[in-house]
Write a protein that holds these residues in place. Structure first.
Motif, PDB file in Angstrom:
ATOM      1  N   SER A 296       0.844  -1.189   0.000  1.00 36.93           N
ATOM      2  CA  SER A 296       0.000   0.000   0.000  1.00 36.93           C
ATOM      3  C   SER A 296       0.884   1.245   0.000  1.00 36.93           C
ATOM      4  O   SER A 296       1.713   1.437   0.889  1.00 36.93           O
ATOM      5  CB  SER A 296      -0.906   0.001   1.231  1.00 36.93           C
ATOM      6  N   THR A 297       0.692   2.087  -1.015  1.00 37.62           N
ATOM      7  CA  THR A 297       1.401   3.366  -1.055  1.00 37.62           C
ATOM      8  C   THR A 297       1.108   4.190   0.197  1.00 37.62           C
ATOM      9  O   THR A 297       1.991   4.872   0.734  1.00 37.62           O
ATOM     10  CB  THR A 297       0.965   4.156  -2.304  1.00 37.62           C
ATOM     11  N   LEU A 298      -0.124   4.102   0.683  1.00 39.30           N
ATOM     12  CA  LEU A 298      -0.520   4.864   1.869  1.00 39.30           C
ATOM     13  C   LEU A 298       0.245   4.390   3.096  1.00 39.30           C
ATOM     14  O   LEU A 298       0.683   5.196   3.931  1.00 39.30           O
ATOM     15  CB  LEU A 298      -2.024   4.741   2.100  1.00 39.30           C
ATOM     16  N   ALA A 299       0.433   3.073   3.219  1.00 40.27           N
ATOM     17  CA  ALA A 299       1.161   2.528   4.365  1.00 40.27           C
ATOM     18  C   ALA A 299       2.643   2.887   4.297  1.00 40.27           C
ATOM     19  O   ALA A 299       3.266   3.209   5.321  1.00 40.27           O
ATOM     20  CB  ALA A 299       0.982   1.016   4.430  1.00 40.27           C
ATOM     21  N   VAL A 300       3.216   2.822   3.094  1.00 41.83           N
ATOM     22  CA  VAL A 300       4.628   3.198   2.935  1.00 41.83           C
ATOM     23  C   VAL A 300       4.818   4.671   3.287  1.00 41.83           C
ATOM     24  O   VAL A 300       5.771   5.043   3.974  1.00 41.83           O
ATOM     25  CB  VAL A 300       5.098   2.901   1.493  1.00 41.83           C
ATOM     26  N   GLY A 342      -6.034  14.479  -0.336  1.00 42.08           N
ATOM     27  CA  GLY A 342      -4.877  14.582   0.542  1.00 42.08           C
ATOM     28  C   GLY A 342      -4.122  13.285   0.698  1.00 42.08           C
ATOM     29  O   GLY A 342      -3.254  13.147   1.568  1.00 42.08           O
ATOM     30  N   GLU A 343      -4.424  12.299  -0.162  1.00 36.54           N
ATOM     31  CA  GLU A 343      -3.761  11.003  -0.093  1.00 36.54           C
ATOM     32  C   GLU A 343      -2.518  10.999  -0.978  1.00 36.54           C
ATOM     33  O   GLU A 343      -2.515  11.600  -2.056  1.00 36.54           O
ATOM     34  CB  GLU A 343      -4.715   9.900  -0.545  1.00 36.54           C
ATOM     35  N   PRO A 344      -1.469  10.291  -0.559  1.00 36.57           N
ATOM     36  CA  PRO A 344      -0.250  10.257  -1.372  1.00 36.57           C
ATOM     37  C   PRO A 344      -0.429   9.474  -2.661  1.00 36.57           C
ATOM     38  O   PRO A 344      -1.139   8.468  -2.709  1.00 36.57           O
ATOM     39  CB  PRO A 344       0.756   9.562  -0.448  1.00 36.57           C
ATOM     40  N   LEU A 401      -1.690   4.328  -8.843  1.00 34.41           N
ATOM     41  CA  LEU A 401      -1.274   5.544  -8.154  1.00 34.41           C
ATOM     42  C   LEU A 401      -1.195   5.340  -6.642  1.00 34.41           C
ATOM     43  O   LEU A 401      -0.602   6.161  -5.941  1.00 34.41           O
ATOM     44  CB  LEU A 401      -2.241   6.684  -8.471  1.00 34.41           C
ATOM     45  N   GLN A 402      -1.794   4.247  -6.133  1.00 30.34           N
ATOM     46  CA  GLN A 402      -1.806   4.038  -4.689  1.00 30.34           C
ATOM     47  C   GLN A 402      -1.402   2.620  -4.299  1.00 30.34           C
ATOM     48  O   GLN A 402      -1.698   2.158  -3.204  1.00 30.34           O
ATOM     49  CB  GLN A 402      -3.182   4.377  -4.113  1.00 30.34           C
ATOM     50  N   LEU A 403      -0.714   1.945  -5.203  1.00 30.05           N
ATOM     51  CA  LEU A 403      -0.209   0.609  -4.909  1.00 30.05           C
ATOM     52  C   LEU A 403       1.147   0.442  -5.573  1.00 30.05           C
ATOM     53  O   LEU A 403       1.307   0.728  -6.756  1.00 30.05           O
ATOM     54  CB  LEU A 403      -1.181  -0.455  -5.438  1.00 30.05           C
ATOM     55  N   LEU A 404       2.112  -0.006  -4.798  1.00 28.11           N
ATOM     56  CA  LEU A 404       3.419  -0.357  -5.339  1.00 28.11           C
ATOM     57  C   LEU A 404       3.457  -1.868  -5.516  1.00 28.11           C
ATOM     58  O   LEU A 404       2.843  -2.611  -4.751  1.00 28.11           O
ATOM     59  CB  LEU A 404       4.529   0.094  -4.401  1.00 28.11           C
TER      60      LEU A 404
END
Length: 438
Positions: A296-300, A342-344, A401-404
């Motif tokens: 998860s991009t958000l978790a990173v 506001g999310e990365p 855009l929100q997952l690596l």
């Protein structure tokens, strides 16, 4: 008093006049509601009940309604209602409400400085959307297509292959495959936008060959938005397999052409213009290795924000990128940006960044190298990773855009040799497509 009496009588008289025209509408409502209500009691389910499966599996119901009433607006409204209500499936619980399926417009993406003027970008996102290896077990990420969508897709695949149409020649969209479009829209809303940012679709029954699976995955891509060109040759569907086991990414090989693992990345790196979704379909797994790694991009982002905020500031600045696969040009863009919520949003593939600096004769700063080291170290943390084995016919749909994502290295059979026809070879084979929302 006389005025009120006249008004009351006028209302009653108008009601009697309107009653004959209202009766067909009442019959139309009962024709849908009562059979659906009976199905609810005959087939109780733990998922929210809706009438869409009845409409889809009993298309004659709308024909029956057309005999009861000839009003086109009423029939159009019922068809819209039937298509808007989601189908709850065992693989995706709970189902969303009809209103939630009105997808929001494509989110805008801003550099950190512009985003910070509008919202707090230094606030952790947190669970459940910023999932890790422990919390992802509590989230659903599988989606089961409806029988209507399966039949629709299977018939279309068989017809296209029978007519000799190649994947990259296919022209399709939501109007071509309405049942599939509805399912993919629900999956997009519940899993890609509001859920873990990825979904796994199981193999489609009756679609068994590698060529058929390629076609099916492209149709899934086409109903989600615009399939994006992925190279200078104009290919919209790319086969992912090792072209030359002796050639590495450092030699100019693209990631999808190698057997190398690591290099956790997003695919939004080859062009400056952003797109949205990535579909990766397994046609044939490797005999050894090739696990898919998801983060998860958000978790990173949350992890770096907590443990190395200075690195995050550097990652929000511009880096140089190579347009590998398209031309020898470069462009500048941050690794970390932010959307309207506001999310990365992260775009990253380190070998392409390093190659861009080498091409341009420039050098990365010490701060940039350190910041990418921090990002790489976070992406390699087992507590943030989900590793899965994608089997033949399965498709992983990702919000790029929100997952690596990445993979472990793999090997093909020793006697695989040069690939002439990837569909019948023995090498590991996947198909990749990119989607841009309208």
């Amino acid at each position: 008093l006389g005025f009120r009496r006249v008004l009351f009588r006028s209302i009653i008289f108008s009601g009697f006049l309107a009653l004959p025209s209202a009766i067909p509408s009442l019959f139309a409502f009962l024709a849908i509601f009562l059979p659906s209500l009976s199905l609810l009691f005959l087939f109780p389910t733990s998922t929210p009940f809706c009438i869409q499966p009845y409409i889809h599996t009993h298309p004659g119901s709308l024909n029956m309604l057309s005999k009861v009433t000839s009003r086109p607006l009423l029939l159009q409204g019922l068809r819209c209602f039937a298509s808007a209500v989601p189908v709850a499936t065992p693989a995706m619980k709970p189902s969303t409400s009809p209103a939630a399926l009105r997808l929001p417009p494509r989110l805008s993406v801003f550099p950190a400085q512009k985003a910070a003027a509008k919202m707090n970008i230094n606030k952790p996102i947190g669970a459940p959307r910023a999932w890790n290896s422990a919390s992802i077990a509590k989230l659903n990420f599988k989606y089961e297509l409806s029988q209507a969508a399966v039949r629709e897709m299977r018939d279309c695949v068989k017809d296209l292959i029978r007519r000799g149409v190649s994947v990259n020649e296919v022209q399709a969209g939501p109007q071509t495959l309405p049942a599939l479009a509805r399912d993919m829209e629900e999956m997009e809303q519940t899993l890609l936008l509001e859920g873990p940012a990825f979904a796994i679709l199981d193999p489609v029954p009756g679609i068994d060959s590698a060529e058929e699976r390629c076609m099916a995955a492209f149709l899934q891509t086409a109903v989600m938005g615009e399939p994006i060109v992925q190279n200078a040759e104009g290919m919209r569907a790319i086969l992912v397999y090792d072209r030359d086991r002796n050639r590495k990414m450092r030699d100019g090989q693209r990631y999808h052409q190698s057997h190398e693992g690591g290099s956790i990345h997003s695919d939004n790196v080859n062009t400056e213009a952003l797109w949205d979704y990535l579909l990766l379909t397994c046609l044939r797994p490797a005999p050894i290795g090739g696990e898919t790694i998801l983060l998860s991009t958000l978790a990173v982002h949350d992890y770096i924000l907590t443990h190395a905020p200075q690195a995050l500031e550097v990652l929000r600045g511009n880096f140089l990128w190579e347009c590998r696969g398209f031309d020898s040009s470069t462009y500048e863009c941050p690794i970390v940006m932010y959307n309207d919520r506001g999310e990365p949003v992260v775009r990253y593939l380190r070998p392409y960044i390093e190659a861009a600096y080498k091409l341009s004769g420039r050098e990365l700063s010490a701060a940039q190298v350190w910041a990418m080291d921090v990002l790489d170290a976070c992406c390699e943390l087992s507590e943030l990773q989900l590793r899965i084995f994608v089997g033949p016919g399965q498709t992983v749909v990702m919000n790029d855009l929100q997952l690596l994502h990445g993979r472990t290295s793999f090997v093909d059979p020793m006697n695989a040799g040069p690939v002439v026809n990837p569909y019948v070879a023995s090498t590991r084979l996947f198909q990749r497509t990119w989607v841009k929302k309208g």
